[in-house]
Scaffold this motif. Sequence first.
Motif, mmCIF file in Angstrom:
data_model
loop_
_atom_site.group_PDB
_atom_site.id
_atom_site.type_symbol
_atom_site.label_atom_id
_atom_site.label_comp_id
_atom_site.label_asym_id
_atom_site.label_seq_id
_atom_site.Cartn_x
_atom_site.Cartn_y
_atom_site.Cartn_z
ATOM 1 N N ARG A 63 -6.036 7.399 -7.017
ATOM 2 C CA ARG A 63 -5.747 6.359 -6.033
ATOM 3 C C ARG A 63 -4.459 6.764 -5.330
ATOM 4 N NH1 ARG A 63 -6.699 1.024 -9.904
ATOM 5 N NH2 ARG A 63 -8.901 1.407 -10.365
ATOM 6 N N VAL A 64 -4.564 7.016 -4.038
ATOM 7 C CA VAL A 64 -3.484 7.697 -3.339
ATOM 8 C C VAL A 64 -2.979 6.874 -2.152
ATOM 9 C CG1 VAL A 64 -2.795 9.838 -2.175
ATOM 10 C CG2 VAL A 64 -4.573 9.898 -3.956
ATOM 11 N N VAL A 65 -1.661 6.813 -2.020
ATOM 12 C CA VAL A 65 -1.012 6.258 -0.838
ATOM 13 C C VAL A 65 -0.220 7.378 -0.186
ATOM 14 C CG1 VAL A 65 0.780 4.700 0.021
ATOM 15 C CG2 VAL A 65 -0.864 3.879 -1.674
ATOM 16 N N ILE A 66 -0.496 7.642 1.096
ATOM 17 C CA ILE A 66 0.286 8.615 1.866
ATOM 18 C C ILE A 66 0.952 7.832 2.988
ATOM 19 C CG2 ILE A 66 0.235 10.753 3.216
ATOM 20 C CD1 ILE A 66 -2.366 11.492 1.823
ATOM 21 N N LYS A 67 2.198 7.412 2.773
ATOM 22 C CA LYS A 67 2.811 6.512 3.746
ATOM 23 C C LYS A 67 4.318 6.493 3.582
ATOM 24 C CE LYS A 67 1.495 3.916 7.171
ATOM 25 N NZ LYS A 67 0.670 4.484 8.244
ATOM 26 N N ALA A 68 4.993 6.034 4.613
ATOM 27 C CA ALA A 68 6.426 5.749 4.575
ATOM 28 C C ALA A 68 6.634 4.437 5.313
ATOM 29 C CB ALA A 68 7.232 6.869 5.215
ATOM 30 N N ILE A 69 7.722 3.740 4.995
ATOM 31 C CA ILE A 69 7.996 2.469 5.680
ATOM 32 C C ILE A 69 8.641 2.796 7.028
ATOM 33 C CG2 ILE A 69 8.980 0.165 5.448
ATOM 34 C CD1 ILE A 69 9.015 0.559 2.477
ATOM 35 N N GLY A 72 4.850 6.729 12.678
ATOM 36 C CA GLY A 72 4.934 7.993 13.386
ATOM 37 C C GLY A 72 5.244 9.218 12.555
ATOM 38 N N VAL A 73 5.099 9.134 11.240
ATOM 39 C CA VAL A 73 5.401 10.298 10.395
ATOM 40 C C VAL A 73 4.126 11.027 9.946
ATOM 41 C CG1 VAL A 73 7.596 9.391 9.581
ATOM 42 C CG2 VAL A 73 5.506 8.871 8.304
ATOM 43 N N GLY A 74 2.978 10.604 10.442
ATOM 44 C CA GLY A 74 1.731 11.307 10.143
ATOM 45 C C GLY A 74 0.999 10.812 8.927
ATOM 46 N N GLY A 75 1.296 9.599 8.452
ATOM 47 C CA GLY A 75 0.629 9.084 7.250
ATOM 48 C C GLY A 75 -0.865 8.929 7.422
ATOM 49 N N THR A 76 -1.281 8.302 8.517
ATOM 50 C CA THR A 76 -2.716 8.075 8.738
ATOM 51 C C THR A 76 -3.461 9.377 8.972
ATOM 52 O OG1 THR A 76 -2.382 5.842 9.621
ATOM 53 C CG2 THR A 76 -4.407 6.982 10.257
ATOM 54 N N SER A 77 -2.931 10.245 9.826
ATOM 55 C CA SER A 77 -3.614 11.508 10.112
ATOM 56 C C SER A 77 -3.698 12.384 8.867
ATOM 57 C CB SER A 77 -2.911 12.254 11.244
ATOM 58 O OG SER A 77 -1.558 12.504 10.931
ATOM 59 N N THR A 78 -2.655 12.365 8.039
ATOM 60 C CA THR A 78 -2.692 13.138 6.794
ATOM 61 C C THR A 78 -3.736 12.576 5.844
ATOM 62 O OG1 THR A 78 -0.340 13.669 7.022
ATOM 63 C CG2 THR A 78 -1.329 13.996 4.856
ATOM 64 N N THR A 79 -3.795 11.256 5.738
ATOM 65 C CA THR A 79 -4.789 10.597 4.889
ATOM 66 C C THR A 79 -6.200 11.011 5.290
ATOM 67 O OG1 THR A 79 -3.389 8.672 4.456
ATOM 68 C CG2 THR A 79 -5.764 8.362 4.221
ATOM 69 N N ILE A 80 -6.489 10.972 6.575
ATOM 70 C CA ILE A 80 -7.824 11.304 7.063
ATOM 71 C C ILE A 80 -8.141 12.780 6.824
ATOM 72 C CG2 ILE A 80 -9.226 11.547 9.147
ATOM 73 C CD1 ILE A 80 -7.886 8.972 10.154
ATOM 74 N N GLN A 81 -7.199 13.658 7.148
ATOM 75 C CA GLN A 81 -7.460 15.090 7.007
ATOM 76 C C GLN A 81 -7.656 15.492 5.544
ATOM 77 O OE1 GLN A 81 -8.160 17.152 9.443
ATOM 78 N NE2 GLN A 81 -7.862 15.491 10.919
ATOM 79 N N THR A 182 -11.754 9.980 -5.054
ATOM 80 C CA THR A 182 -10.423 9.677 -4.552
ATOM 81 C C THR A 182 -10.484 8.471 -3.634
ATOM 82 O OG1 THR A 182 -9.884 12.047 -4.585
ATOM 83 C CG2 THR A 182 -8.374 10.615 -3.395
ATOM 84 N N ILE A 183 -9.544 7.559 -3.827
ATOM 85 C CA ILE A 183 -9.417 6.375 -2.983
ATOM 86 C C ILE A 183 -8.063 6.440 -2.289
ATOM 87 C CG2 ILE A 183 -9.272 3.855 -2.918
ATOM 88 C CD1 ILE A 183 -11.051 3.807 -5.424
ATOM 89 N N PHE A 184 -8.088 6.478 -0.967
ATOM 90 C CA PHE A 184 -6.855 6.467 -0.176
ATOM 91 C C PHE A 184 -6.611 5.062 0.359
ATOM 92 C CE2 PHE A 184 -8.255 10.881 0.108
ATOM 93 C CZ PHE A 184 -7.074 11.577 -0.118
ATOM 94 N N VAL A 205 1.711 8.678 -4.976
ATOM 95 C CA VAL A 205 2.302 8.235 -3.712
ATOM 96 C C VAL A 205 2.943 9.436 -3.040
ATOM 97 C CG1 VAL A 205 4.023 6.755 -2.598
ATOM 98 C CG2 VAL A 205 2.718 5.889 -4.563
ATOM 99 N N ILE A 206 2.526 9.723 -1.813
ATOM 100 C CA ILE A 206 3.105 10.819 -1.032
ATOM 101 C C ILE A 206 3.838 10.195 0.151
ATOM 102 C CG2 ILE A 206 2.598 12.866 0.350
ATOM 103 C CD1 ILE A 206 0.080 13.225 -1.370
ATOM 104 N N LEU A 207 5.115 10.552 0.300
ATOM 105 C CA LEU A 207 5.944 9.970 1.347
ATOM 106 C C LEU A 207 6.230 11.023 2.419
ATOM 107 C CD1 LEU A 207 8.490 8.029 -0.901
ATOM 108 C CD2 LEU A 207 6.430 7.144 0.176
ATOM 109 N N PRO A 208 5.448 11.056 3.487
ATOM 110 C CA PRO A 208 5.712 12.022 4.561
ATOM 111 C C PRO A 208 6.990 11.650 5.301
ATOM 112 C CG PRO A 208 3.968 10.521 5.213
ATOM 113 C CD PRO A 208 4.295 10.203 3.781
#
Length: 211
Positions: A63-69, A72-81, A182-184, A205-208
Amino acid sequence: MATSVKSASEILDITPMRLKQILKSHPDLEYFRGAENNGIIKIPNKTVRDLLRLRGKTIKRNRVVIKAIKGGVGGTSTTIQVGLRIAEKGGKVLICDIDPESSSSSFLIPDGFDYENANTLLEVFKHDLKLEEAIYPSRFDGVYFIPSKGILRRADRLVMNENPKNLMSNKLNSIEHLGFDTIFMDLPPTFSTLPASCYLASNLVILPTDS
């Protein structure tokens, strides 16, 4: 998808040597050892699941979160790719769009999708629906998604008095039988009860910091 003996032994909580012994003693369990990878053993995810069942354990899905508070840091595009890459390798992926901006949903919706009447997490919490009632196949093989809409902003008001520790965790536990590898969780660049519950429900948790 396949993993190494070391990684599989850590999941199974046994030594690599013991894992090799088990594989040799169970000819029905599939694994690979070829000259092309210097004789290194690779174990398919299905075999790891079978071994977990033999040990009476339940597999813990990623279960993965790729995000920052910050936007514009690429969280959504990284999640999709990353999600698409896992699916290309044979994995089954779920992307939960929890951002009212709905960027993931806009990219994932297939042709002819009834977006207006689709369930989001708002309907799940408001009408006490099962989480699987909000899961739809995307336009990519092996990738499923929970759509988002602007009205998802109202969800936080519905759950603001709930315990964030169990809020999303319980929902995700209820779909274990669907077999997602995997669940994003694609979160908004804010912090409140619902995003907090997603962080607590994740095991990675990945913080771009840069797009």
